[in-house]
Motif scaffolding. Sequence first.
Motif, PDB file in Angstrom:
ATOM      1  N   ARG A 249       0.837  -1.204   0.000  1.00 20.28           N
ATOM      2  CA  ARG A 249       0.000   0.000   0.000  1.00 20.28           C
ATOM      3  C   ARG A 249       0.871   1.252   0.000  1.00 20.28           C
ATOM      4  O   ARG A 249       1.872   1.328   0.707  1.00 20.28           O
ATOM      5  CB  ARG A 249      -0.900   0.012   1.241  1.00 20.28           C
TER       6      ARG A 249
ATOM      7  N   HIS B  68      -9.132 -15.903   6.552  1.00 21.43           N
ATOM      8  CA  HIS B  68      -8.984 -16.410   5.194  1.00 21.43           C
ATOM      9  C   HIS B  68     -10.186 -16.068   4.320  1.00 21.43           C
ATOM     10  O   HIS B  68     -10.062 -16.013   3.089  1.00 21.43           O
ATOM     11  CB  HIS B  68      -8.768 -17.918   5.220  1.00 21.43           C
TER      12      HIS B  68
ATOM     13  N   ARG C  40     -11.432 -11.136   3.074  1.00 23.69           N
ATOM     14  CA  ARG C  40     -11.340 -10.290   1.878  1.00 23.69           C
ATOM     15  C   ARG C  40     -12.554 -10.479   0.975  1.00 23.69           C
ATOM     16  O   ARG C  40     -13.132  -9.510   0.470  1.00 23.69           O
ATOM     17  CB  ARG C  40     -10.053 -10.589   1.117  1.00 23.69           C
ATOM     18  N   GLU C  41     -12.961 -11.730   0.789  1.00 23.53           N
ATOM     19  CA  GLU C  41     -14.114 -11.986  -0.065  1.00 23.53           C
ATOM     20  C   GLU C  41     -15.409 -11.507   0.590  1.00 23.53           C
ATOM     21  O   GLU C  41     -16.242 -10.864  -0.059  1.00 23.53           O
ATOM     22  CB  GLU C  41     -14.213 -13.482  -0.379  1.00 23.53           C
TER      23      GLU C  41
ATOM     24  N   LEU D 256     -12.896  -6.828  -0.436  1.00 21.00           N
ATOM     25  CA  LEU D 256     -11.607  -6.138  -0.386  1.00 21.00           C
ATOM     26  C   LEU D 256     -10.674  -6.662  -1.468  1.00 21.00           C
ATOM     27  O   LEU D 256     -10.801  -7.806  -1.914  1.00 21.00           O
ATOM     28  CB  LEU D 256     -10.966  -6.332   0.990  1.00 21.00           C
ATOM     29  N   ASP D 257      -9.709  -5.846  -1.866  1.00 21.54           N
ATOM     30  CA  ASP D 257      -8.726  -6.280  -2.855  1.00 21.54           C
ATOM     31  C   ASP D 257      -7.560  -6.988  -2.167  1.00 21.54           C
ATOM     32  O   ASP D 257      -7.595  -7.265  -0.960  1.00 21.54           O
ATOM     33  CB  ASP D 257      -8.256  -5.106  -3.723  1.00 21.54           C
ATOM     34  N   ALA D 258      -6.504  -7.267  -2.922  1.00 17.89           N
ATOM     35  CA  ALA D 258      -5.375  -8.038  -2.390  1.00 17.89           C
ATOM     36  C   ALA D 258      -4.657  -7.319  -1.255  1.00 17.89           C
ATOM     37  O   ALA D 258      -3.993  -7.962  -0.440  1.00 17.89           O
ATOM     38  CB  ALA D 258      -4.382  -8.350  -3.513  1.00 17.89           C
TER      39      ALA D 258
ATOM     40  N   TRP E  79      -6.297  -5.460   0.972  1.00 21.96           N
ATOM     41  CA  TRP E  79      -7.326  -5.247   1.990  1.00 21.96           C
ATOM     42  C   TRP E  79      -7.958  -3.860   1.911  1.00 21.96           C
ATOM     43  O   TRP E  79      -8.359  -3.278   2.903  1.00 21.96           O
ATOM     44  CB  TRP E  79      -6.767  -5.529   3.390  1.00 21.96           C
ATOM     45  N   ARG E  80      -8.060  -3.341   0.695  1.00 20.69           N
ATOM     46  CA  ARG E  80      -8.751  -2.073   0.446  1.00 20.69           C
ATOM     47  C   ARG E  80     -10.079  -2.359  -0.246  1.00 20.69           C
ATOM     48  O   ARG E  80     -10.216  -3.381  -0.921  1.00 20.69           O
ATOM     49  CB  ARG E  80      -7.888  -1.159  -0.428  1.00 20.69           C
TER      50      ARG E  80
ATOM     51  N   TYR F 283     -11.855  -6.912  13.741  1.00 17.31           N
ATOM     52  CA  TYR F 283     -11.349  -6.150  12.600  1.00 17.31           C
ATOM     53  C   TYR F 283     -11.442  -4.656  12.879  1.00 17.31           C
ATOM     54  O   TYR F 283     -12.374  -4.179  13.556  1.00 17.31           O
ATOM     55  CB  TYR F 283     -12.141  -6.486  11.337  1.00 17.31           C
TER      56      TYR F 283
ATOM     57  N   TYR G  25      -7.742   0.931   4.548  1.00 14.72           N
ATOM     58  CA  TYR G  25      -7.664  -0.523   4.494  1.00 14.72           C
ATOM     59  C   TYR G  25      -8.218  -1.127   5.776  1.00 14.72           C
ATOM     60  O   TYR G  25      -8.453  -0.432   6.768  1.00 14.72           O
ATOM     61  CB  TYR G  25      -6.224  -0.990   4.257  1.00 14.72           C
TER      62      TYR G  25
END
Length: 448
Positions: free
Chosen positions: A111, A305, A308-309, A313-315, A317-318, A422, A430
């Motif tokens: 990031r 795990h 993100r889905e 979120l993207d790779a 974590w955004r 979280y 993020y």
Amino acid sequence: MRSIGRYSIHGVLGRGGMGAVFKARIPVIGRIVALKLLRPSELTLGLWGRERVERLFCDEAARLGSLRHHNLVDVFDYDDSGPWPYFVMEFYGESLGSVIGETYRVEAPSRRLPVPRAVGYAAQILAGLARLHHAGIVHRDIKPFNLLVADDDVIKITDLGLSKVRGESFGGPSNLKVGSPYYAAPEQEDDPDSADARADLYAVGVTLFRMLTGRLPEDGDWSVAALVPELGHEFDAVLQRSLGRRPADRFPDAATMAEALAEADARWQRRMDGVCAASSAALCPRCVPEGAELPRRGPAMVGVHAAREVFGLDALWRPAAYWPGRLEDAGDGMVRDKAAGIAWVRQAAPYPTSWEGAAAFVAALNAGQFGGHDDWRLPTIPELLTLLTPEPVGEGYCQPAALTQPVRRVWSADRANYAAAYAADVELGYVAKADFCCPASARAVRSL
């Protein structure tokens, strides 16, 4: 292992060839600390021998413990009465590595940080190094995961396991590398004894480049504008000098580099003042379509795990898509987001707190019927995502704060497991998992 000495153990923070770092609790007062235990691997013992390994470990504790500085982690206990010695340090829930999203695949993209944050962190690293260098200590392993981030956004340099005092020789196997790939200066990889303070400044240059661009510099590549044109060329001279292949090409000391960085930042700020003066301060583009499903209201347990889905979120974590983020003043210390169907308390909790403390903050608002309501709650991650914006570029730096008393990491109601929840970094944009005991801010939300 449930205890080490008088300290109860509550988790593992990291492991390496020299041992492990644990999250521990001081008896009676209950303060959470980081406990570093020497427990070398067979390979490390074979290379160094027990006597040298223990001496290096003791030296690390003594060097950190003997220096007091705002940007150095504090050591306040040491014990060698057990099978292996340990020392105890301040505990912080984040490192610069976790902030930028660096992984074991160091070469993978990370990031980017806003320029003020990146420059501020680099200046603090240099201040801590100036103190170490004044004491004759060369760190030799400056990298994001050895730079802890305190609750008040202060950088704390840690891990002096590879450091050396002026005039000290390496004394290890000739084929053993000292430092971390991509961050270690060229001369340090070839001849660890030759590394002086300028090797640490090379590592700061790599770290600054990474914070600004989300990439590692390649050999001879020091222009951030080539990767992020909006950054301009104000920082090129600082990076070119700090990333010099030869020590003689670099800054002579941390203070000189800090001065050059401050001058470059002032030039960048002047340019951005002009950009913002001509800007209409329009919001950055968002992607959530009109009529999208409202963010989830109730809390959830989501494993890391799957997070993100589940959260979209993207790779790194955004958010994969951004909300309009149109907050309106609702009076009585509240703002509302009609598109998301929620209202926020304008003021966050005055101090960072644990996850349980965040819940207590919300309970107090309900007990006092803040704004005439008693249905305030901690926001879910989908609700916190409505506050997040893309990383700023150009006019993105001109955006005013949507909420007063801007804070960074904010607790959500969503848990990762029975010991962690979280949090969303509403400034850097993020999501991350954090242990319940890690301090973060608390904001309250209610459904409209």
